[in-house]
Design a protein around this motif. Structure first.
Motif, PDB file in Angstrom:
ATOM      1  N   LEU A 175       0.803  -1.219   0.000  1.00  0.00           N
ATOM      2  CA  LEU A 175       0.000   0.000   0.000  1.00  0.00           C
ATOM      3  C   LEU A 175       0.838   1.272   0.000  1.00  0.00           C
ATOM      4  CD1 LEU A 175      -2.742  -1.035   2.596  1.00  0.00           C
ATOM      5  CD2 LEU A 175      -2.868  -1.136   0.104  1.00  0.00           C
ATOM      6  N   PHE A 176       2.023   1.175   0.533  1.00  0.00           N
ATOM      7  CA  PHE A 176       2.873   2.352   0.651  1.00  0.00           C
ATOM      8  C   PHE A 176       4.302   1.982   0.227  1.00  0.00           C
ATOM      9  CE2 PHE A 176       5.787   5.127   2.842  1.00  0.00           C
ATOM     10  CZ  PHE A 176       5.192   6.374   2.747  1.00  0.00           C
ATOM     11  N   PRO A 177       4.950   2.742  -0.621  1.00  0.00           N
ATOM     12  CA  PRO A 177       4.542   4.043  -1.151  1.00  0.00           C
ATOM     13  C   PRO A 177       3.800   3.990  -2.490  1.00  0.00           C
ATOM     14  CG  PRO A 177       6.827   3.654  -1.672  1.00  0.00           C
ATOM     15  CD  PRO A 177       6.364   2.436  -0.921  1.00  0.00           C
ATOM     16  N   GLY A 178       3.748   2.803  -3.146  1.00  0.00           N
ATOM     17  CA  GLY A 178       3.199   2.738  -4.498  1.00  0.00           C
ATOM     18  C   GLY A 178       1.756   3.174  -4.600  1.00  0.00           C
ATOM     19  N   ALA A 179       0.845   2.436  -3.966  1.00  0.00           N
ATOM     20  CA  ALA A 179      -0.581   2.736  -4.080  1.00  0.00           C
ATOM     21  C   ALA A 179      -0.920   4.082  -3.454  1.00  0.00           C
ATOM     22  CB  ALA A 179      -1.400   1.620  -3.430  1.00  0.00           C
ATOM     23  N   ALA A 180      -0.305   4.397  -2.312  1.00  0.00           N
ATOM     24  CA  ALA A 180      -0.566   5.684  -1.655  1.00  0.00           C
ATOM     25  C   ALA A 180      -0.117   6.842  -2.540  1.00  0.00           C
ATOM     26  CB  ALA A 180       0.146   5.735  -0.308  1.00  0.00           C
ATOM     27  N   GLY A 181       1.027   6.702  -3.167  1.00  0.00           N
ATOM     28  CA  GLY A 181       1.491   7.750  -4.067  1.00  0.00           C
ATOM     29  C   GLY A 181       0.586   7.905  -5.270  1.00  0.00           C
ATOM     30  N   CYS A 182       0.022   6.807  -5.764  1.00  0.00           N
ATOM     31  CA  CYS A 182      -0.870   6.872  -6.929  1.00  0.00           C
ATOM     32  C   CYS A 182      -2.160   7.619  -6.617  1.00  0.00           C
ATOM     33  CB  CYS A 182      -1.194   5.461  -7.419  1.00  0.00           C
ATOM     34  SG  CYS A 182       0.176   4.670  -8.295  1.00  0.00           S
ATOM     35  N   VAL A 183      -2.613   7.588  -5.364  1.00  0.00           N
ATOM     36  CA  VAL A 183      -3.804   8.348  -4.992  1.00  0.00           C
ATOM     37  C   VAL A 183      -3.560   9.835  -5.210  1.00  0.00           C
ATOM     38  CG1 VAL A 183      -5.321   8.972  -3.084  1.00  0.00           C
ATOM     39  CG2 VAL A 183      -4.584   6.598  -3.360  1.00  0.00           C
TER      40      VAL A 183
END
Length: 241
Positions: free
Chosen positions: A215-223
């Motif tokens: 979830l972090f940092p990939g998906a959180a950054g994509c938000v």
């Protein structure tokens, strides 16, 4: 037999065939309005020469000992215009570039606020995500489903590969191949996500996150990037110059 030997049958023999072919080619060439391109191929020397001809030139097919010449005439009179790139306005360049700058500025500011945890949102895969979202928002890789499913799944695969094989080439190869298989099966092709497993395996500062890395940092950054993308798309549509 003697009668057959002395009788000459019309239309039989290499000489007659070549003569008839030559006359037909000459007749066809005389009716053509223009012959812009003549491709001359020498069979013996294996060379091709491209020359320009005007109307009235012949298409010849002749034979020589040890050498054969073939002339092919392209008789198209339509002008060929090279494909030109579509017009790019200044706004098409400015808004995506400004969006990318804003994205990296926001991620960098968040990094400063979270520096005590030793992790970072400013990672290379998110730079590739910016390029996809801001320059090709209609592409399959920019779809939200593809992006989030691939980001979460590939990141989790990286964590699993490291736990099974430890750091090294085997973990990298297994993680990358499994990530590609995962995106293919789920129909969530998002190329930037394929680098997340390698980043985790070779980045010791992410190891403490364990499966939170999904979830972090990939998906959180994509938000954050998706929010900025909406602004960029709106500006590109409504403020052109």
């Amino acid at each position: 037999m003697a009668l057959l030997q002395h009788q000459r049958l019309p239309g039989i023999g290499c000489g007659n065939i070549l003569a008839r072919a030559r006359s037909q080619c000459l007749a066809a060439a005389s009716h053509a309005p223009s012959l812009p391109v003549l491709l001359h191929v020498n069979g013996g020397s294996k060379q091709a020469h491209l020359v320009s001809r005007k109307a009235g030139n012949a298409l010849s097919l002749g034979g020589r000992s040890g050498r054969r010449e073939l002339c092919v005439v392209a008789a198209s009179t339509a002008s060929v215009t090279p494909a030109l790139p579509s017009d790019v306005s200044a706004s098409d360049v400015l808004w995506p570039s400004a969006g990318a700058f804003l994205a990296m500025a926001m991620l960098g500011r968040i990094d400063q606020m979270m520096a005590f945890k030793g992790v970072s949102l400013t990672i290379a895969p998110l730079g590739a995500v910016c390029a996809v979202l801001f320059t090709a928002p209609a592409s399959p890789a920019a779809k939200k489903y593809n992006m989030f499913v691939a980001q979460i799944g590939c990141a989790a695969i990286g964590v699993l590969a490291l736990s099974l094989f430890g750091p090294g080439w085997l973990a990298r190869g297994a993680a990358l191949s499994a990530s590609i298989a995962f995106m293919t099966i789920t129909g969530s092709t998002h190329p930037p996500a394929a680098s997340l497993p390698l980043l985790f395996i070779d980045g010791p500062k992410f190891h403490s996150l364990q499966f939170w890395y999904a979830l972090f940092p990939g998906a959180a950054g994509c938000v954050i990037l998706c929010l900025i993308q909406e602004v960029v798309v709106y500006l590109k549509k409504n403020y052109k110059f």
